[in-house]
Design a protein around this motif. Structure first.
Motif, PDB file in Angstrom:
ATOM      1  N   VAL A 193       0.843  -1.200   0.000  1.00 34.77           N
ATOM      2  CA  VAL A 193       0.000   0.000   0.000  1.00 34.77           C
ATOM      3  C   VAL A 193       0.881   1.254   0.000  1.00 34.77           C
ATOM      4  CG1 VAL A 193      -1.752   1.285   1.268  1.00 34.77           C
ATOM      5  CG2 VAL A 193      -1.896  -1.206   1.142  1.00 34.77           C
ATOM      6  N   GLU A 194       1.944   1.209   0.799  1.00 34.27           N
ATOM      7  CA  GLU A 194       2.903   2.326   0.827  1.00 34.27           C
ATOM      8  C   GLU A 194       3.557   2.499  -0.535  1.00 34.27           C
ATOM      9  OE1 GLU A 194       7.414   2.182   2.039  1.00 34.27           O
ATOM     10  OE2 GLU A 194       6.214   2.289   3.869  1.00 34.27           O
ATOM     11  N   LEU A 195       3.908   1.377  -1.167  1.00 37.39           N
ATOM     12  CA  LEU A 195       4.541   1.416  -2.483  1.00 37.39           C
ATOM     13  C   LEU A 195       3.642   2.107  -3.492  1.00 37.39           C
ATOM     14  CD1 LEU A 195       6.633   0.521  -4.642  1.00 37.39           C
ATOM     15  CD2 LEU A 195       5.379  -1.652  -4.784  1.00 37.39           C
ATOM     16  N   TYR A 196       2.365   1.720  -3.530  1.00 41.06           N
ATOM     17  CA  TYR A 196       1.479   2.353  -4.497  1.00 41.06           C
ATOM     18  C   TYR A 196       1.342   3.848  -4.211  1.00 41.06           C
ATOM     19  CZ  TYR A 196      -2.343   3.558  -7.511  1.00 41.06           C
ATOM     20  OH  TYR A 196      -3.088   4.191  -8.479  1.00 41.06           O
ATOM     21  N   GLY A 197       1.356   4.220  -2.941  1.00 42.59           N
ATOM     22  CA  GLY A 197       1.273   5.637  -2.591  1.00 42.59           C
ATOM     23  C   GLY A 197       2.447   6.441  -3.120  1.00 42.59           C
ATOM     24  N   MET A 198       3.581   5.780  -3.329  1.00 41.66           N
ATOM     25  CA  MET A 198       4.757   6.466  -3.865  1.00 41.66           C
ATOM     26  C   MET A 198       4.559   6.911  -5.309  1.00 41.66           C
ATOM     27  SD  MET A 198       7.562   3.915  -2.155  1.00 41.66           S
ATOM     28  CE  MET A 198       8.896   4.457  -3.213  1.00 41.66           C
ATOM     29  N   ARG A 199       3.542   6.338  -5.980  1.00 47.32           N
ATOM     30  CA  ARG A 199       3.257   6.748  -7.361  1.00 47.32           C
ATOM     31  C   ARG A 199       2.893   8.221  -7.440  1.00 47.32           C
ATOM     32  NH1 ARG A 199      -0.379   7.723 -11.066  1.00 47.32           N
ATOM     33  NH2 ARG A 199      -1.923   7.990  -9.409  1.00 47.32           N
ATOM     34  N   TRP A 200       2.529   8.814  -6.299  1.00 45.94           N
ATOM     35  CA  TRP A 200       2.192  10.229  -6.285  1.00 45.94           C
ATOM     36  C   TRP A 200       3.355  11.087  -6.773  1.00 45.94           C
ATOM     37  CZ3 TRP A 200      -2.119  12.725  -6.435  1.00 45.94           C
ATOM     38  CH2 TRP A 200      -2.142  14.095  -6.170  1.00 45.94           C
ATOM     39  N   GLY A 201       4.565  10.547  -6.699  1.00 42.55           N
ATOM     40  CA  GLY A 201       5.726  11.293  -7.171  1.00 42.55           C
ATOM     41  C   GLY A 201       5.618  11.685  -8.629  1.00 42.55           C
ATOM     42  N   VAL A 202       5.023  10.839  -9.464  1.00 43.85           N
ATOM     43  CA  VAL A 202       4.884  11.184 -10.874  1.00 43.85           C
ATOM     44  C   VAL A 202       3.835  12.274 -11.055  1.00 43.85           C
ATOM     45  CG1 VAL A 202       3.156   9.454 -11.518  1.00 43.85           C
ATOM     46  CG2 VAL A 202       4.799  10.214 -13.208  1.00 43.85           C
ATOM     47  N   GLU A 203       2.834  12.308 -10.180  1.00 44.16           N
ATOM     48  CA  GLU A 203       1.853  13.399 -10.219  1.00 44.16           C
ATOM     49  C   GLU A 203       2.555  14.730  -9.937  1.00 44.16           C
ATOM     50  OE1 GLU A 203      -1.332  13.060 -10.845  1.00 44.16           O
ATOM     51  OE2 GLU A 203      -1.867  10.962 -10.447  1.00 44.16           O
ATOM     52  N   GLU A 204       3.480  14.713  -8.969  1.00 43.94           N
ATOM     53  CA  GLU A 204       4.229  15.924  -8.662  1.00 43.94           C
ATOM     54  C   GLU A 204       5.112  16.320  -9.837  1.00 43.94           C
ATOM     55  OE1 GLU A 204       3.917  17.892  -5.982  1.00 43.94           O
ATOM     56  OE2 GLU A 204       2.249  16.587  -5.430  1.00 43.94           O
ATOM     57  N   GLY A 205       5.661  15.320 -10.524  1.00 44.75           N
ATOM     58  CA  GLY A 205       6.482  15.618 -11.692  1.00 44.75           C
ATOM     59  C   GLY A 205       5.679  16.303 -12.783  1.00 44.75           C
ATOM     60  N   ILE A 206       4.445  15.863 -12.994  1.00 42.55           N
ATOM     61  CA  ILE A 206       3.581  16.498 -14.000  1.00 42.55           C
ATOM     62  C   ILE A 206       3.210  17.909 -13.564  1.00 42.55           C
ATOM     63  CG2 ILE A 206       1.303  16.385 -15.086  1.00 42.55           C
ATOM     64  CD1 ILE A 206       1.629  13.338 -15.142  1.00 42.55           C
ATOM     65  N   LYS A 207       3.004  18.100 -12.252  1.00 41.26           N
ATOM     66  CA  LYS A 207       2.745  19.457 -11.754  1.00 41.26           C
ATOM     67  C   LYS A 207       3.937  20.371 -12.009  1.00 41.26           C
ATOM     68  CE  LYS A 207      -0.484  18.267  -8.026  1.00 41.26           C
ATOM     69  NZ  LYS A 207      -0.677  18.254  -6.556  1.00 41.26           N
ATOM     70  N   ASN A 208       5.135  19.839 -11.829  1.00 43.23           N
ATOM     71  CA  ASN A 208       6.329  20.644 -12.118  1.00 43.23           C
ATOM     72  C   ASN A 208       6.388  21.012 -13.590  1.00 43.23           C
ATOM     73  OD1 ASN A 208       7.266  20.573  -9.466  1.00 43.23           O
ATOM     74  ND2 ASN A 208       8.511  18.742  -9.802  1.00 43.23           N
ATOM     75  N   LEU A 209       6.001  20.080 -14.437  1.00 44.85           N
ATOM     76  CA  LEU A 209       6.081  20.306 -15.880  1.00 44.85           C
ATOM     77  C   LEU A 209       5.045  21.311 -16.360  1.00 44.85           C
ATOM     78  CD1 LEU A 209       7.423  19.351 -18.538  1.00 44.85           C
ATOM     79  CD2 LEU A 209       5.639  17.592 -18.688  1.00 44.85           C
ATOM     80  N   LYS A 210       3.835  21.259 -15.795  1.00 43.13           N
ATOM     81  CA  LYS A 210       2.753  22.104 -16.307  1.00 43.13           C
ATOM     82  C   LYS A 210       2.619  23.441 -15.566  1.00 43.13           C
ATOM     83  CE  LYS A 210      -0.970  19.923 -17.836  1.00 43.13           C
ATOM     84  NZ  LYS A 210      -2.128  18.995 -17.908  1.00 43.13           N
ATOM     85  N   PRO A 211       2.202  23.480 -14.296  1.00 45.65           N
ATOM     86  CA  PRO A 211       2.023  24.789 -13.662  1.00 45.65           C
ATOM     87  C   PRO A 211       3.331  25.532 -13.374  1.00 45.65           C
ATOM     88  CG  PRO A 211       0.775  23.078 -12.516  1.00 45.65           C
ATOM     89  CD  PRO A 211       1.719  22.403 -13.435  1.00 45.65           C
ATOM     90  N   LYS A 212       4.410  24.783 -13.035  1.00 49.67           N
ATOM     91  CA  LYS A 212       5.643  25.451 -12.611  1.00 49.67           C
ATOM     92  C   LYS A 212       6.553  25.795 -13.782  1.00 49.67           C
ATOM     93  CE  LYS A 212       5.585  23.467  -7.961  1.00 49.67           C
ATOM     94  NZ  LYS A 212       6.315  22.665  -6.952  1.00 49.67           N
ATOM     95  N   ILE A 213       6.892  24.802 -14.594  1.00 53.20           N
ATOM     96  CA  ILE A 213       7.763  25.060 -15.749  1.00 53.20           C
ATOM     97  C   ILE A 213       6.975  25.641 -16.914  1.00 53.20           C
ATOM     98  CG2 ILE A 213       9.356  23.945 -17.382  1.00 53.20           C
ATOM     99  CD1 ILE A 213      10.189  22.049 -15.262  1.00 53.20           C
ATOM    100  N   LYS A 214       5.630  25.501 -16.846  1.00 53.24           N
ATOM    101  CA  LYS A 214       4.732  26.122 -17.836  1.00 53.24           C
ATOM    102  C   LYS A 214       5.006  25.624 -19.255  1.00 53.24           C
ATOM    103  CE  LYS A 214       4.265  30.264 -14.978  1.00 53.24           C
ATOM    104  NZ  LYS A 214       3.078  29.737 -14.295  1.00 53.24           N
ATOM    105  N   VAL A 215       5.024  24.291 -19.381  1.00 48.76           N
ATOM    106  CA  VAL A 215       5.293  23.680 -20.673  1.00 48.76           C
ATOM    107  C   VAL A 215       4.239  24.052 -21.711  1.00 48.76           C
ATOM    108  CG1 VAL A 215       4.033  21.554 -20.108  1.00 48.76           C
ATOM    109  CG2 VAL A 215       5.857  21.493 -21.806  1.00 48.76           C
TER     110      VAL A 215
END
Length: 263
Positions: A193-215
């Motif tokens: 269950v903890e392992l699957y929760g770590m998938r949230w890291g890719v959600e953060e990566g997409i947030k960095n790409l879209k709202p922050k880096i403004k791709v």
């Protein structure tokens, strides 16, 4: 980033595994005749087009190992397959996927390729999901016998042996995970269950790409330029991640190991 380059930089692991998260998203594209002709029109009202993206992201280092950009007509499975073609299977790699990939043909493909996986399934989308949800056990190993439609999609009638793990979330919803991690002593229910929760890291990566880096603030109006700008943004994200890895290595030399998930 090539797999050889990636092997040079990554050190963070969860129980001995490099953990990759896979997720999909869409990008808003500029309104131009060339882009509409290539990516197709998505909305008659806005006259704009969308592209689909699929990154494979190391949730422990922040590195994007592979990513693909394509038309909306390209299925998420197709983009993931394109990414994995560039990532040779390794016994110490573990791919965590959301329920868009909780299907027999994906689990079968991973099993045949020798890839370790942990995938969330929708609880009522297939006969297999309904059957294991009806089982009172919360964590067990079973045979996944494909249904007729699953056999047609996967082009095989083979069964696969998988581990089924269930967890009741705070919302009352039951999370259903299917994985290849069948050593139940080494990998406890709560750890999966903890392992699957770590998938949230890719959600953060997409947030960095879209709202922050403004791709999505593309400066070009042609399809080729869209691809060039997109992959330039991925390169910039990886440069930042590599800087972070180097900083952590220096801190470890001075102050001891930096605490990471799973270590």
């Amino acid at each position: 980033m090539s797999s050889k380059d990636y092997d040079t930089f990554t050190t963070a692991r969860w129980k001995g595994y490099r953990v990759f998260g896979g997720d999909g998203s869409t990008l808003n594209l500029p309104a131009s005749k060339q882009i509409r002709g290539y990516f197709r029109l998505q909305s008659n009202c806005s006259k704009t087009s969308l592209a689909r993206i699929r990154p494979v992201y190391d949730v422990l280092t922040g590195l994007t190992l592979q990513t693909r950009l394509g038309r909306m007509s390209t299925g998420e499975s197709g983009l993931l397959n394109d990414c994995l073609l560039k990532i040779p299977p390794r016994p110490d790699d573990l791919l965590v996927l959301d329920r868009n990939f909780g299907t027999f043909h994906i689990a079968h493909k991973m099993t045949c390729e020798g890839r370790h996986f942990c995938i969330r399934m929708s609880t009522g989308i297939s006969n297999f999901a309904k059957a294991v949800m009806a089982d009172s056990r919360m964590d067990f190993i079973t045979e996944w016998v494909p249904s007729r439609s699953e056999r047609e999609t996967a082009k095989t009638s083979e069964t696969i042996r998988v581990r089924v793990t269930k967890a009741v979330l705070d919302s009352g919803e039951t999370e259903l995970l299917v994985s290849s991690l069948q050593d139940m002593e080494s990998f406890k229910n709560e750890e999966l269950v903890e392992l699957y929760g770590m998938r949230w890291g890719v959600e953060e990566g997409i947030k960095n790409l879209k709202p922050k880096i403004k791709v999505e603030q593309f400066g070009c109006r042609k399809p080729q330029g869209i691809y060039q700008e997109f992959y330039a943004h991925i390169l910039a994200m990886n440069m930042l991640a590599l800087a972070g890895i180097a900083t952590n290595e220096q801190l470890e030399k001075k102050e001891g190991p930096v605490k990471r998930n799973g270590n």
